[in-house]
Design a protein around this motif. Structure first.
Motif, short mmCIF file in Angstrom:
data_model
loop_
_atom_site.label_atom_id
_atom_site.label_comp_id
_atom_site.label_asym_id
_atom_site.label_seq_id
_atom_site.Cartn_x
_atom_site.Cartn_y
_atom_site.Cartn_z
N THR A 197 -55.15 36.13 -28.76
CA THR A 197 -54.72 35.11 -29.70
C THR A 197 -55.78 34.94 -30.79
O THR A 197 -56.98 35.08 -30.53
N GLU A 198 -55.32 34.68 -32.01
CA GLU A 198 -56.23 34.47 -33.14
C GLU A 198 -55.75 33.28 -33.97
O GLU A 198 -54.58 32.91 -33.94
N ARG A 199 -56.68 32.73 -34.73
CA ARG A 199 -56.36 31.69 -35.71
C ARG A 199 -56.64 32.25 -37.10
O ARG A 199 -57.75 32.69 -37.40
N LEU A 200 -55.60 32.29 -37.95
CA LEU A 200 -55.70 32.82 -39.30
C LEU A 200 -55.42 31.72 -40.31
O LEU A 200 -54.91 30.66 -39.96
N PHE A 201 -55.74 31.99 -41.58
CA PHE A 201 -55.40 31.05 -42.65
C PHE A 201 -54.85 31.84 -43.84
O PHE A 201 -55.45 32.80 -44.29
N ALA A 202 -53.70 31.41 -44.31
CA ALA A 202 -53.08 32.01 -45.50
C ALA A 202 -53.23 31.06 -46.66
O ALA A 202 -53.10 29.84 -46.50
N THR A 203 -53.50 31.60 -47.84
CA THR A 203 -53.61 30.77 -49.04
C THR A 203 -52.23 30.60 -49.67
O THR A 203 -51.59 31.57 -50.07
N ALA A 204 -51.78 29.34 -49.72
CA ALA A 204 -50.48 29.05 -50.33
C ALA A 204 -50.60 29.15 -51.84
O ALA A 204 -51.70 29.18 -52.41
N ARG A 205 -49.47 29.15 -52.54
CA ARG A 205 -49.45 29.33 -53.99
C ARG A 205 -50.17 28.23 -54.75
O ARG A 205 -50.60 28.44 -55.88
N ASP A 206 -50.35 27.05 -54.12
CA ASP A 206 -51.08 25.98 -54.80
C ASP A 206 -52.52 25.89 -54.31
O ASP A 206 -53.22 24.91 -54.58
N GLY A 207 -52.98 26.91 -53.57
CA GLY A 207 -54.37 26.99 -53.14
C GLY A 207 -54.65 26.40 -51.78
O GLY A 207 -55.77 26.54 -51.27
N VAL A 208 -53.68 25.74 -51.17
CA VAL A 208 -53.88 25.13 -49.85
C VAL A 208 -53.97 26.20 -48.78
O VAL A 208 -53.26 27.21 -48.82
N GLN A 209 -54.86 25.99 -47.82
CA GLN A 209 -55.03 26.91 -46.70
C GLN A 209 -54.08 26.52 -45.56
O GLN A 209 -54.19 25.42 -45.01
N VAL A 210 -53.16 27.41 -45.23
CA VAL A 210 -52.16 27.14 -44.20
C VAL A 210 -52.57 27.84 -42.90
O VAL A 210 -52.67 29.08 -42.88
N PRO A 211 -52.79 27.09 -41.82
CA PRO A 211 -53.20 27.72 -40.55
C PRO A 211 -52.05 28.52 -39.93
O PRO A 211 -50.88 28.17 -40.06
N ILE A 212 -52.44 29.57 -39.22
CA ILE A 212 -51.49 30.40 -38.48
C ILE A 212 -52.09 30.65 -37.09
O ILE A 212 -53.25 31.02 -36.97
N SER A 213 -51.29 30.43 -36.06
CA SER A 213 -51.68 30.82 -34.71
C SER A 213 -50.87 32.05 -34.34
O SER A 213 -49.65 32.04 -34.45
#
Length: 685
Positions: free
Chosen positions: A425-441
């Motif tokens: 399992t990993e924890r990732l972060f994607a950058t949304a179009r408005d710059g917010v970091q969205v967590p992903i498990s």
């Protein structure tokens, strides 16, 4: 799946114009909004028959998946007992049983077992069955329990004498499951009754044991249909509490001393627009979790009994924090336990009330789900909590809050070949179009190739401030073992990153939810976790709305979609106050009777925005008796998609004619639905 030569159903077009704000929408399939119409039932059955035919080549595979999932479950199983009063309470399953047995033993787990309720016996003869909860009188002799056999969440309340095993003659219909509270006299019980049309619980009644329900006394009516109600007995047992909650707007608790059942419920603090609170009683005071004074992530306060009507008497215990959301509290005689949320993870914080020393529990994984369990007693230094992660089966612990020693009471047993060390399992972060970091498990089986060649199922919910934490699923192993990765996108609209995360994904900010999900998908493709022709998306209910929105915006990103009980006809539903739950939802979506909200809602409503374009392969599921998302929403959506889509991709709908929002009720039967979903996506890879 080859659908050559199989003709899909085509719903007749019957234009139905709807005008508001000088804007007219024409709904060609509005006529499906009538479950009493034989033509409607015939259409739903035709869709089911079509799905059956298209999926027929996967029948053996579905059965293989079902047996695989069922085979991981220990059929004869038992929960961890808890002590309440003179008894230890627990539930257990027997081999082959679909429903639990609720049991207790007096003083010791070595004592003779007493079966309170046998779910398997009670369920006989019913296609659907659900026990809505039970409550036991203070003298531990009378059991109040409720049953729903329709799947509309209208529960019938029954009473059982636990000394004789006999049922009392009276029953009470249309109650809110689990919302019951005994008074201290062992003869009086309070319950919530639901409106048969809107299905909202709006009335509190007092019932005297041994009398007809027709003699019950109405003690409170919630006049505002935008408030949801709750009812229960506080941990201290001193108070019966009735709660009216307008999510995101205001709360009102009303209290009645359990020793005075014929008294009047009195407001703890009268409702005030913008003020939310919840309370816990302890000795001569109340703890208050509240957003008072713009504490958007909530803070903890306390007040002496009978002084709560003036907020100047409320004293701060835990200050508001910008980066930490205070989700809940549990009170013990010598400890306070806070459930906090930060950086998209749950944290359990223990405060010793005698020394004021505090600490956090250490869980040791990058992504997990934890929470306080049922702790009915004040006088203990043991905290019962649960823990799970994407690789760790559900576990129950007892934790000594003084010594910080943790004892594993039970870990969900996964039968067959399973080693959690085989999964990552990993924890990732994607950058949304408005710059917010969205967590992903994310979870996958070790050996997964991050070169874009392997499939991935992306899941999210993103509404009502409901957080989707990384949880273990034994059924999901059937995907992981066949090369899939599974990712939870912690998108706005949930509360994973605190209350502002929710506020920025509702009302006039709702599109952030959809764009976050799409941006996570693009990130996963860009980082070569998968590719467009291997990416699948899944969501249910409000998460089904999410599915409908993303395929209108970016149908090219996804190979296939699983949409369960999808809320897709947002504008029409929010305009119809006769539909169950509508009015209470206005603070989530907005009231379309106001033009600003109507225009915004119409701009993303999946049903209103189906256009002539290519759409992914799709499997849509619903239930005829769904009380939360009416069956006609997915039915109309599928009909319109069939009319307008320009591709040859598969579009299937299955309407369960005997269930509602939660699908099948049995312990194992639900895996048949999961097996169908998995067979659909696996056959497309």
């Amino acid at each position: 799946m080859n659908i050559q030569g199989i003709t899909a159903p085509k719903a007749p077009i019957k234009p139905y114009p709807m005008t508001i704000h000088e804007d007219t929408r024409v709904d060609n399939y509005y006529w499906l909004n009538d479950r009493e119409n034989p033509e409607v039932i015939a259409y739903l059955e035709a869709e089911n028959a079509y799905t059956e035919m298209v999926m027929s080549p996967t029948k053996a595979f579905q059965e293989e998946l079902f047996e695989e999932m069922k085979g991981r479950i220990k059929e004869q199983d038992e929960s961890v007992p808890y002590r309440d009063g003179e008894y230890y309470y627990y539930s257990r399953y027997i081999e082959g049983g679909e429903y639990p047995l609720y049991c207790r033993k007096k003083h010791s787990m070595d004592a003779e077992e007493e079966i309170l309720l046998d779910g398997n016996a009670l369920a006989k003869g019913h296609d659907y069955f659900s026990i809505g909860g039970y409550d036991i009188s203070d003298n531990e002799q009378i059991l109040a329990y409720s049953i729903d056999t329709i799947s509309r969440r209208n529960y019938t309340l029954y009473f059982k004498n636990l000394q004789t095993g006999e049922l009392y003659p009276e029953t009470i219909e249309n109650t809110e499951g689990g919302a019951y509270a005994w008074a201290a006299d062992n003869q009086t019980i309070f319950y919530l009754q639901r409106d048969p049309q809107t299905l909202l619980a709006s009335k509190v009644y007092r019932h005297k044991l041994g009398t007809s329900a027709s003699e019950d006394v109405l003690v409170y009516t919630e006049e505002d249909p935008q408030f949801y109600m709750g009812l229960g007995r506080m941990k201290s047992k001193k108070y019966i509490v009735s709660v009216s909650d307008h999510n995101g707007v205001s709360t009102e608790y009303r209290l009645l001393e359990a020793s005075n059942p014929e008294g009047v419920f009195k407001a703890f603090y009268p409702r005030q627009h913008g003020l939310q609170y919840s309370i816990e009683h302890f000795e001569n005071k109340f703890y208050i979790r509240t957003n008072l004074d713009d504490a958007i992530n909530f803070k903890l306060m306390e007040v002496v009994e009978n002084e709560s009507h003036d907020t100047t008497n409320w004293k701060e215990v835990i200050a508001h924090r910008e980066d930490t959301y205070l989700e809940g509290i549990d009170v013990f005689r010598h400890h306070l336990v806070l459930t906090e949320r930060s950086n998209a993870l749950i944290h359990l914080r223990v405060i010793n009330q005698r020394t004021q020393k505090e600490h956090y529990l250490n869980f040791g994984e990058p992504a997990y789900d934890a929470g306080v369990g049922y702790n009915p007693n004040f006088d203990t230094d043991l905290l019962r909590f649960h823990y799970t992660s994407l690789t760790t089966p559900s576990s129950v612990f007892d934790y000594n809050m003084d010594t910080q020693e943790k004892t594993l009471m039970k870990e969900q047993e996964v039968l067959g070949v399973f080693n959690k060390e085989d999964y990552q399992t990993e924890r990732l972060f994607a950058t949304a179009r408005d710059g917010v970091q969205v967590p992903i498990s994310i979870v996958y089986k070790k050996g997964f190739k991050k070169d874009g060649s392997q499939p991935l199922l992306q899941y999210a919910y993103g509404s009502y401030g409901y957080s989707i934490d990384p949880y273990f699923s034994a059924a999901r192993l059937s995907l992981l073992d066949r090369g899939f990765a599974f990712a939870i996108a912690h998108i706005r609209g949930g509360q994973e990153m605190g209350r502002p995360w929710y506020e920025n994904g509702k009302m006039l900010q709702k599109k952030n939810t959809f764009f976050d999900f799409i941006d996570v998908s693009e990130y996963l493709i860009q980082e070569k976790w998968t590719s467009k022709d291997k990416l699948f998306a899944n969501g249910g209910s409000a998460g089904g709305l999410l599915m409908g929105a993303i395929i209108n915006y970016r149908p090219d990103l996804y190979k296939g979609i699983l949409a369960a009980v999808p809320f897709v006809d947002v504008v029409t539903t929010m305009l119809d106050e006769t539909i169950p739950l509508t009015t209470g939802e206005w603070e989530e979506w907005g009231n379309p009777k106001e033009k600003e909200y109507y225009d915004y809602m119409k701009s993303y409503s999946p049903y209103d925005n189906v256009v002539s374009q290519e759409y992914p392969n799709m499997l849509v599921t619903t239930g005829l008796h769904d009380s939360q998302v009416q069956y006609w929403e997915p039915a109309k959506w599928v009909a319109k998609l069939r009319e307008l889509k320009t591709d040859n991709n598969i579009l299937l709908m299955h309407c369960d004619m005997s269930t509602g929002h939660g699908g099948a009720s049995g312990r194992f039967q639900r895996f048949k639905e999961v097996a169908r979903d998995y067979a659909f996506v696996l056959s497309l890879v």
